[in-house]
Structures are given as structure tokens and as C-alpha cells.
Design a protein around this motif. Structure first.
Motif, PDB file in Angstrom:
ATOM      1  N   LYS A 186      25.451 -27.171  43.157  1.00  0.00           N
ATOM      2  CA  LYS A 186      24.857 -25.831  43.060  1.00  0.00           C
ATOM      3  C   LYS A 186      23.500 -25.875  42.373  1.00  0.00           C
ATOM      4  O   LYS A 186      22.562 -25.193  42.784  1.00  0.00           O
ATOM      5  N   GLU A 187      23.389 -26.687  41.336  1.00  0.00           N
ATOM      6  CA  GLU A 187      22.110 -26.826  40.631  1.00  0.00           C
ATOM      7  C   GLU A 187      21.057 -27.431  41.557  1.00  0.00           C
ATOM      8  O   GLU A 187      19.910 -26.980  41.584  1.00  0.00           O
ATOM      9  N   GLU A 236      21.029 -27.241  44.833  1.00  0.00           N
ATOM     10  CA  GLU A 236      20.701 -26.216  45.834  1.00  0.00           C
ATOM     11  C   GLU A 236      19.776 -25.143  45.254  1.00  0.00           C
ATOM     12  O   GLU A 236      18.840 -24.699  45.925  1.00  0.00           O
ATOM     13  N   ARG A 237      20.007 -24.754  43.999  1.00  0.00           N
ATOM     14  CA  ARG A 237      19.121 -23.769  43.343  1.00  0.00           C
ATOM     15  C   ARG A 237      17.718 -24.331  43.187  1.00  0.00           C
ATOM     16  O   ARG A 237      16.726 -23.646  43.445  1.00  0.00           O
ATOM     17  N   ASN A 242      30.640 -30.099  41.990  1.00  0.00           N
ATOM     18  CA  ASN A 242      30.268 -28.808  42.581  1.00  0.00           C
ATOM     19  C   ASN A 242      29.187 -28.117  41.766  1.00  0.00           C
ATOM     20  O   ASN A 242      28.272 -27.504  42.332  1.00  0.00           O
ATOM     21  N   MET A 243      29.255 -28.222  40.444  1.00  0.00           N
ATOM     22  CA  MET A 243      28.215 -27.627  39.595  1.00  0.00           C
ATOM     23  C   MET A 243      26.874 -28.329  39.817  1.00  0.00           C
ATOM     24  O   MET A 243      25.824 -27.689  39.912  1.00  0.00           O
TER      25      MET A 243
END
Length: 88
Positions: free
Chosen positions: A77-78, A80-81, A73-74
Motif C-alpha cells: 500500500k505504501e 502504491e501511494r 500488504n502494508m
């Protein structure tokens, strides 16, 4: 005869829910990767994601699975950022 994709009848509710979390994470990662503009980068990351999930598919220790889901998940998110920054 091909192996069934249905979960075994002896799977506990907790195991079933964890399996659903893993499948959802896998789908989210592949969807995010589809947004990568470079064909070679997209292919590399698709291969990487598939290999990581394949490599860990037989994990059974709850703490290890939970840690891998958190780490995945981390990383999602990275990604996606990074994609959001590239589009702006």
C-alpha cells in the motif's frame, strides 16, 4: 527431475489458503514494482522482494506467516501511494 510446483497432498485447506494469499501478495508487489520509472530502483526492489519471499518461504508458524502477510500488504500500500503521488 525438477521439483513439482504442486502443493503436497498433505497440505490442509488452511495451509493452502495461506499459500494462495502469499502468492497473490507476491504477484501484486511485482506488478506494482513494474510501474517504477527508474530502472535501477525497479531492479533493486524486484531483487529485494524476491529475496524476502525466498528468505521466508520455509516459515511454518501461523502467527509469523500472518504477520508477514500483513506487513507485506502494508508495504504494498505504501508503494502504491508513493507511485500515485509520483504520477500526480
Amino acid at each position: 527431475m525438477a521439483a513439482s510446483r504442486l502443493p503436497p497432498a498433505t497440505m490442509t485447506l488452511k495451509q493452502f489458503m495461506r499459500r494462495q494469499q502469499v502468492l497473490l501478495l507476491y504477484r501484486k508487489i511485482l506488478r506494482a514494482i513494474k510501474q517504477i520509472p527508474s530502472d535501477s530502483d525497479r531492479k533493486y526492489l524486484q531483487d529485494w522482494a524476491r529475496e524476502e519471499f525466498k528468505r521466508n518461504k520455509n516459515a511454518t508458524e501461523e502467527d509469523a506467516i500472518r504477520m508477514m502477510i500483513t506487513q507485506g500488504n502494508m508495504q504494498l500500500k505504501e508503494l502504491e501511494r508513493t507511485l500515485a503521488l509520483a504520477k500526480s
